[in-house]
Design a protein around this motif. Structure first.
Motif, short mmCIF file in Angstrom:
data_model
loop_
_atom_site.label_atom_id
_atom_site.label_comp_id
_atom_site.label_asym_id
_atom_site.label_seq_id
_atom_site.Cartn_x
_atom_site.Cartn_y
_atom_site.Cartn_z
N UNK A 245 -5.05 6.71 -15.93
CA UNK A 245 -5.26 5.65 -15.33
C UNK A 245 -4.03 5.10 -14.65
N UNK A 246 -3.72 4.87 -13.27
CA UNK A 246 -2.47 4.71 -12.83
C UNK A 246 -2.12 2.96 -13.09
N UNK A 247 -1.30 2.78 -13.56
CA UNK A 247 -0.96 1.16 -13.52
C UNK A 247 0.50 0.88 -12.96
N UNK A 248 0.38 0.18 -11.86
CA UNK A 248 1.48 0.33 -10.93
C UNK A 248 1.99 -1.44 -10.63
N UNK A 249 3.24 -1.59 -10.06
CA UNK A 249 3.64 -2.92 -9.67
C UNK A 249 3.57 -3.72 -10.84
N UNK A 250 3.81 -3.47 -11.97
CA UNK A 250 3.78 -4.67 -13.28
C UNK A 250 2.48 -4.87 -13.47
N UNK A 251 1.53 -4.03 -13.28
CA UNK A 251 0.09 -4.30 -13.48
C UNK A 251 -0.63 -4.97 -12.50
N UNK A 252 -0.18 -5.12 -11.20
CA UNK A 252 -0.68 -5.76 -9.92
C UNK A 252 -1.63 -4.88 -9.20
N UNK A 253 -1.40 -3.38 -9.43
CA UNK A 253 -2.40 -2.57 -8.99
C UNK A 253 -2.72 -1.30 -10.10
N UNK A 254 -3.95 -1.13 -10.24
CA UNK A 254 -4.52 -0.35 -11.30
C UNK A 254 -5.40 0.74 -10.50
N UNK A 255 -4.91 1.93 -10.49
CA UNK A 255 -5.88 3.05 -9.91
C UNK A 255 -6.65 3.85 -11.04
N UNK A 256 -7.99 3.81 -10.80
CA UNK A 256 -8.98 4.18 -11.92
C UNK A 256 -9.71 5.31 -11.79
N UNK A 257 -9.28 6.19 -10.65
CA UNK A 257 -9.99 7.51 -10.46
C UNK A 257 -9.25 8.48 -10.96
N UNK A 258 -9.82 9.06 -12.00
CA UNK A 258 -9.15 10.17 -12.84
C UNK A 258 -10.07 11.62 -12.70
N UNK A 259 -10.88 11.38 -11.74
CA UNK A 259 -11.55 12.94 -11.52
C UNK A 259 -12.34 12.82 -12.95
N UNK A 260 -13.50 12.19 -12.99
CA UNK A 260 -14.43 12.31 -14.17
C UNK A 260 -15.47 13.27 -13.69
N UNK A 261 -15.82 13.57 -12.46
CA UNK A 261 -17.14 14.45 -12.13
C UNK A 261 -16.52 15.89 -12.15
N UNK A 262 -17.35 16.53 -12.74
CA UNK A 262 -17.21 18.04 -13.05
C UNK A 262 -17.13 18.50 -11.82
N UNK A 263 -17.59 18.04 -10.62
CA UNK A 263 -17.46 18.71 -9.43
C UNK A 263 -16.07 18.47 -8.79
#
Length: 296
Positions: A245-263
């Motif tokens: 999970x991406x945590x950017x800008x001292x925690x002001x932006x969090x990117x939570x798409x980590x490709x969990x789908x097997x597709x």
């Protein structure tokens, strides 16, 4: 983070403590793309469902960040699961929110490029799928219930990103405009179109290179909406590398798409963001790969 955003967060935290407000567990889950097994596994990892898929999360707030649909073989099952959990959670004092993703929009608008052929066939073919997922159809009606954006505490949840020029509209106006646009078939409306909230990647792309101006600008613009300041934006949509999970800008932006789908990936990535402590959002993972936990 600019000083005044940090100061506002401190003030909000202190005010809640002074008022004796209940601190509710809040988690965010990224894109699942038609993978019902991954959906169940991440919900069980978060301890909000049991082995049968029934709600056991009590007063927990779960925000799924959109793109339940497409690519995988059970888009319908993923939508049905989260809508059922909405009702079960509400009965227990909890809450489940499903954000509108760009792939939900694609199905609503008849863009079926990424629908899994096996699942489409199970619906009776392209025409039957198109009818079921159109705004007047069974599943289209369900997707129309998904908000474009949600605010919980000092955190804003959106699928793609929060463009600065639109942030000042605030949650209520953004959701109202999105609903009206979908009902009228205005798929290229400013809040839904290529630069709208479900599609917007520039915020994450910039943050990944260390450029946080877009993030700070959106936070400032949202304050103009008069709905209270926000200290962070949590998104899906833009896949993060290595299941982290991406945590950017001292925690002001969090990117939570980590490709969990097997597709999307066969690596078995699984994880969510625990936002219960406003001072320290915490990615939580499981799987075969070594994961990094970001310290904020």
């Amino acid at each position: 983070m600019p000083g005044r955003w940090a100061a506002w967060l401190v003030c909000l935290t202190c005010a809640c403590a002074a008022a004796g407000s209940e601190v509710r567990r809040t988690i965010a889950i990224g894109d699942l793309h038609g993978d019902l097994d991954a959906a169940m596994r991440v919900l069980k990892l978060a301890r909000v469902v049991d082995d049968a898929g029934s709600w056991i999360g009590g007063r927990t707030v779960v925000v799924q960040l959109g793109d339940l649909t497409d690519r995988g073989t059970d888009s319908a099952g993923c939508v049905d699961l989260f809508l059922r959990l909405q009702a079960e959670a509400a009965a227990a004092g909890g809450e489940v929110v499903t954000i509108l993703g760009n792939h939900e929009l694609m199905n609503l608008s008849g863009d079926l490029r990424y629908v899994n052929p096996q699942e489409m066939k199970s619906f009776g073919g392209r025409t039957a799928w198109s009818q079921a997922w159109a705004p007047a159809g069974e599943y289209g009606q369900k997707l129309l219930r998904f908000p474009l954006v949600a605010k919980k505490g000092d955190t804003l949840f959106v699928h793609g990103g929060l463009p600065g020029p639109l942030a000042s509209m605030g949650v209520d106006r953004l959701n109202k405009r999105a609903s009206e646009a979908m009902q009228s078939g205005s798929w290229r409306d400013v809040v839904l179109g290529p630069s709208g909230l479900p599609w917007y990647r520039d915020q994450v792309y910039g943050a990944e290179t260390g450029d946080c101006d877009d993030v700070w600008g959106a936070l400032r613009a949202f304050d103009d909406a008069g709905e209270g300041p926000i200290s962070r934006i949590v998104v899906g949509h833009t896949i993060q590398r290595g299941g982290q999970i991406g945590v950017f800008c001292q925690g002001a932006l969090i990117a939570a798409d980590i490709a969990m789908s097997s597709a999307i990936s066969n690596r078995g990535y699984l994880g969510y963001v625990d936002l219960t402590d406003p001072d320290r959002p915490r990615p939580v993972y499981t799987g075969d790969e070594p994961y990094k936990t970001f310290e904020l």
